[in-house]
Design a protein around this motif. Structure first.
Motif, PDB file in Angstrom:
ATOM      1  N   PRO A 162      34.927  47.554  34.014  1.00  0.00           N
ATOM      2  CA  PRO A 162      34.206  46.278  34.001  1.00  0.00           C
ATOM      3  C   PRO A 162      35.172  45.100  34.148  1.00  0.00           C
ATOM      4  CG  PRO A 162      33.538  47.681  32.155  1.00  0.00           C
ATOM      5  CD  PRO A 162      34.764  48.299  32.750  1.00  0.00           C
ATOM      6  N   PHE A 163      34.710  44.066  34.849  1.00  0.00           N
ATOM      7  CA  PHE A 163      35.467  42.818  34.951  1.00  0.00           C
ATOM      8  C   PHE A 163      34.490  41.677  35.223  1.00  0.00           C
ATOM      9  CE2 PHE A 163      35.353  44.589  39.226  1.00  0.00           C
ATOM     10  CZ  PHE A 163      35.149  43.494  40.063  1.00  0.00           C
ATOM     11  N   ILE A 164      34.968  40.462  35.046  1.00  0.00           N
ATOM     12  CA  ILE A 164      34.163  39.265  35.298  1.00  0.00           C
ATOM     13  C   ILE A 164      34.638  38.640  36.606  1.00  0.00           C
ATOM     14  CG2 ILE A 164      33.613  36.923  34.500  1.00  0.00           C
ATOM     15  CD1 ILE A 164      33.986  38.017  31.618  1.00  0.00           C
ATOM     16  N   ALA A 165      33.713  38.377  37.500  1.00  0.00           N
ATOM     17  CA  ALA A 165      34.050  37.770  38.791  1.00  0.00           C
ATOM     18  C   ALA A 165      33.249  36.494  38.991  1.00  0.00           C
ATOM     19  CB  ALA A 165      33.774  38.743  39.931  1.00  0.00           C
ATOM     20  N   PHE A 166      33.881  35.531  39.639  1.00  0.00           N
ATOM     21  CA  PHE A 166      33.192  34.337  40.104  1.00  0.00           C
ATOM     22  C   PHE A 166      33.092  34.393  41.624  1.00  0.00           C
ATOM     23  CE2 PHE A 166      33.918  32.658  35.940  1.00  0.00           C
ATOM     24  CZ  PHE A 166      32.962  31.649  35.776  1.00  0.00           C
ATOM     25  N   CYS A 193      28.733  33.369  38.131  1.00  0.00           N
ATOM     26  CA  CYS A 193      29.606  34.097  37.219  1.00  0.00           C
ATOM     27  C   CYS A 193      28.960  35.458  36.999  1.00  0.00           C
ATOM     28  CB  CYS A 193      29.762  33.341  35.901  1.00  0.00           C
ATOM     29  SG  CYS A 193      30.763  34.203  34.671  1.00  0.00           S
ATOM     30  N   LEU A 194      29.702  36.529  37.269  1.00  0.00           N
ATOM     31  CA  LEU A 194      29.110  37.856  37.391  1.00  0.00           C
ATOM     32  C   LEU A 194      29.847  38.890  36.554  1.00  0.00           C
ATOM     33  CD1 LEU A 194      29.033  37.649  41.275  1.00  0.00           C
ATOM     34  CD2 LEU A 194      27.060  37.250  39.777  1.00  0.00           C
ATOM     35  N   LEU A 195      29.089  39.754  35.903  1.00  0.00           N
ATOM     36  CA  LEU A 195      29.649  40.929  35.254  1.00  0.00           C
ATOM     37  C   LEU A 195      29.609  42.073  36.261  1.00  0.00           C
ATOM     38  CD1 LEU A 195      30.717  42.431  32.742  1.00  0.00           C
ATOM     39  CD2 LEU A 195      28.316  42.935  32.170  1.00  0.00           C
ATOM     40  N   CYS A 196      30.786  42.600  36.605  1.00  0.00           N
ATOM     41  CA  CYS A 196      30.903  43.674  37.592  1.00  0.00           C
ATOM     42  C   CYS A 196      31.289  44.972  36.893  1.00  0.00           C
ATOM     43  CB  CYS A 196      31.957  43.321  38.638  1.00  0.00           C
ATOM     44  SG  CYS A 196      31.622  41.794  39.541  1.00  0.00           S
ATOM     45  N   GLU A 197      30.555  46.041  37.212  1.00  0.00           N
ATOM     46  CA  GLU A 197      30.808  47.341  36.606  1.00  0.00           C
ATOM     47  C   GLU A 197      30.785  48.414  37.686  1.00  0.00           C
ATOM     48  OE1 GLU A 197      28.844  47.347  32.344  1.00  0.00           O
ATOM     49  OE2 GLU A 197      27.432  46.528  33.810  1.00  0.00           O
ATOM     50  N   PRO A 198      31.512  49.525  37.484  1.00  0.00           N
ATOM     51  CA  PRO A 198      31.539  50.587  38.497  1.00  0.00           C
ATOM     52  C   PRO A 198      30.135  51.117  38.780  1.00  0.00           C
ATOM     53  CG  PRO A 198      33.210  50.956  36.808  1.00  0.00           C
ATOM     54  CD  PRO A 198      32.338  49.841  36.310  1.00  0.00           C
ATOM     55  N   ASP A 199      29.884  51.426  40.054  1.00  0.00           N
ATOM     56  CA  ASP A 199      28.573  51.923  40.454  1.00  0.00           C
ATOM     57  C   ASP A 199      28.766  52.963  41.562  1.00  0.00           C
ATOM     58  OD1 ASP A 199      25.428  51.148  40.369  1.00  0.00           O
ATOM     59  OD2 ASP A 199      26.022  51.645  42.411  1.00  0.00           O
ATOM     60  N   ALA A 239      31.422  33.190  29.443  1.00  0.00           N
ATOM     61  CA  ALA A 239      31.390  34.608  29.819  1.00  0.00           C
ATOM     62  C   ALA A 239      32.325  35.433  28.940  1.00  0.00           C
ATOM     63  CB  ALA A 239      31.772  34.760  31.292  1.00  0.00           C
ATOM     64  N   VAL A 240      33.513  34.903  28.671  1.00  0.00           N
ATOM     65  CA  VAL A 240      34.478  35.625  27.838  1.00  0.00           C
ATOM     66  C   VAL A 240      33.962  35.754  26.406  1.00  0.00           C
ATOM     67  CG1 VAL A 240      36.785  35.486  26.826  1.00  0.00           C
ATOM     68  CG2 VAL A 240      36.463  35.041  29.270  1.00  0.00           C
ATOM     69  N   GLU A 241      33.326  34.705  25.911  1.00  0.00           N
ATOM     70  CA  GLU A 241      32.768  34.770  24.559  1.00  0.00           C
ATOM     71  C   GLU A 241      31.654  35.818  24.475  1.00  0.00           C
ATOM     72  OE1 GLU A 241      30.558  31.852  21.269  1.00  0.00           O
ATOM     73  OE2 GLU A 241      31.247  31.040  23.176  1.00  0.00           O
ATOM     74  N   LYS A 242      30.893  35.946  25.548  1.00  0.00           N
ATOM     75  CA  LYS A 242      29.752  36.860  25.549  1.00  0.00           C
ATOM     76  C   LYS A 242      30.167  38.305  25.817  1.00  0.00           C
ATOM     77  CE  LYS A 242      25.102  37.345  27.503  1.00  0.00           C
ATOM     78  NZ  LYS A 242      24.093  36.768  28.432  1.00  0.00           N
ATOM     79  N   HIS A 243      31.173  38.518  26.685  1.00  0.00           N
ATOM     80  CA  HIS A 243      31.500  39.883  27.125  1.00  0.00           C
ATOM     81  C   HIS A 243      32.906  40.325  26.751  1.00  0.00           C
ATOM     82  CE1 HIS A 243      27.793  40.403  29.429  1.00  0.00           C
ATOM     83  NE2 HIS A 243      27.928  39.153  29.806  1.00  0.00           N
ATOM     84  N   GLY A 244      33.672  39.467  26.134  1.00  0.00           N
ATOM     85  CA  GLY A 244      35.009  39.845  25.714  1.00  0.00           C
ATOM     86  C   GLY A 244      36.071  39.524  26.752  1.00  0.00           C
ATOM     87  N   GLU A 245      37.310  39.843  26.410  1.00  0.00           N
ATOM     88  CA  GLU A 245      38.464  39.499  27.258  1.00  0.00           C
ATOM     89  C   GLU A 245      38.605  40.492  28.413  1.00  0.00           C
ATOM     90  OE1 GLU A 245      40.500  36.933  26.986  1.00  0.00           O
ATOM     91  OE2 GLU A 245      39.833  36.080  25.075  1.00  0.00           O
ATOM     92  N   LEU A 246      37.653  40.461  29.330  1.00  0.00           N
ATOM     93  CA  LEU A 246      37.718  41.314  30.515  1.00  0.00           C
ATOM     94  C   LEU A 246      38.596  40.656  31.582  1.00  0.00           C
ATOM     95  CD1 LEU A 246      33.940  42.325  30.845  1.00  0.00           C
ATOM     96  CD2 LEU A 246      35.798  43.680  29.861  1.00  0.00           C
ATOM     97  N   PRO A 247      39.108  41.446  32.533  1.00  0.00           N
ATOM     98  CA  PRO A 247      39.851  40.842  33.646  1.00  0.00           C
ATOM     99  C   PRO A 247      38.976  39.820  34.380  1.00  0.00           C
ATOM    100  CG  PRO A 247      40.144  43.218  33.630  1.00  0.00           C
ATOM    101  CD  PRO A 247      39.085  42.925  32.619  1.00  0.00           C
TER     102      PRO A 247
END
Length: 315
Positions: free
Chosen positions: A135-139, A148-154, A256-264
């Motif tokens: 998982p990572f956060i992408a703009f 602002c998007l939460l990206c996860e493997p699919d 986004a970081v507050e909601k989903h944590g310190e993701l890349p």
């Protein structure tokens, strides 16, 4: 040598690219769609017409100026996003070519979204393609998106994308272009607005407007118009526009970081090629990954890489 062809026909640029996996190298050609001076974009019918003219030229240049062989995998961006109802006629040009190429050559055919192409191009440029496995956060920040998007493997789509925040009105690229045209710049205005802003000698305090992680950007256009009317210089007005967008992206990132944590963190899209915006974001998030300008603006590189990831994933 494994080679993967990608096609992207967005509302701004005709793009073709080949990814050579053994060398981890991208070859690409691209050409902006022509927009008349003073106008803020193209009708879809005009975009389709120009892609129809420009795509053969891009393919001829791509293969005429290199020693690439005919790729046996072709991918096109066929829609803006991987969401229900996401559709723009301009993408039919690239998809139609890819389908025809596949039918004639027997090449494997894939389609993806313009948005995933942007994100994969940014990952490639930043040497972070391994992030597709976590998982990572992408703009994705451009003329049509401020997402602002939460990206996860699919397994099916390489990336599963969930929206964390977006713009509730004007998109960041629209704010840049409308301010630029207001200042007499030629559309698309990003590069010229950045040059103008570099000469600023006054900086205004910015207060981003956020609602549950989503932003409102219409105020920046109104403020810039008011600044010019009151005698502010074009340079300072341009700088205010870019600072407003940068601080808005920073505020959305914090949410986004507050909601989903310190993701890349990964930043993609044409607006993210602006040095002023990028540097302000890096000052707050130094580990964030950005694409080089040629992979930030609309391009087919990420679309070609999508074909590579799908092909290797299916083996």
């Amino acid at each position: 040598m494994p080679e993967f062809l990608g096609i992207d026909t967005s509302n701004y640029t005709t793009s073709a690219a080949v990814y050579v996996s053994e060398d981890n190298r991208i070859y690409q050609t691209k050409k902006l769609l022509p927009v008349k001076e003073g106008e803020l974009g193209l009708r879809q019918s005009d975009a389709v017409f120009h892609h129809t003219k420009q795509l053969p030229e891009m393919i001829e240049r791509l293969f005429g100026e290199t020693e690439l062989s005919a790729p046996m995998t072709v991918t096109a961006s066929a829609r803006p996003r991987n969401t229900e109802g996401s559709y723009m006629p301009c993408f039919l040009c690239g998809e139609g070519f890819a389908r025809s190429y596949s039918a004639v050559t027997g090449a494997k055919l894939y389609t993806t979204s313009h948005q995933i192409g942007h994100i994969l191009a940014a990952l490639y440029s930043a040497d972070r393609l391994e992030l597709v496995k976590e998982p990572f956060i992408a703009f994705h920040v451009s003329g049509g998106t401020t997402d602002c998007l939460l990206c996860e493997p699919d397994e099916d789509n390489v990336l599963s994308i969930s929206e964390i925040g977006t713009s509730l009105d004007l998109k960041a690229g629209q704010a840049v272009d409308r301010t630029g045209v207001m200042l007499g710049l030629r559309f698309p205005c990003g590069a010229e607005l950045e040059k103008l802003a570099a000469g600023a000698d006054k900086y205004y305090k910015v207060k981003p407007v956020l609602k549950n992680g989503s932003c409102c950007l219409s105020g920046v256009e109104n403020k810039c118009g008011s600044m010019l009317k009151n005698g502010e210089s074009p340079e300072n007005t341009a700088r205010y526009c870019l600072d407003f967008i940068a601080d808005t992206i920073i505020a959305m990132t914090a949410y986004a970081v507050e909601k989903h944590g310190e993701l890349p963190l990964v930043f993609a899209g044409g607006v993210m090629s602006d040095v002023i915006i990028r540097d302000r974001i890096i000052s707050r998030y130094p580990s964030a990954s950005f694409a080089e300008p040629q992979f930030s603006c609309d391009n087919a590189a990420g679309v070609a890489i999508y074909g590579y990831l799908k092909s290797t994933g299916e083996k």
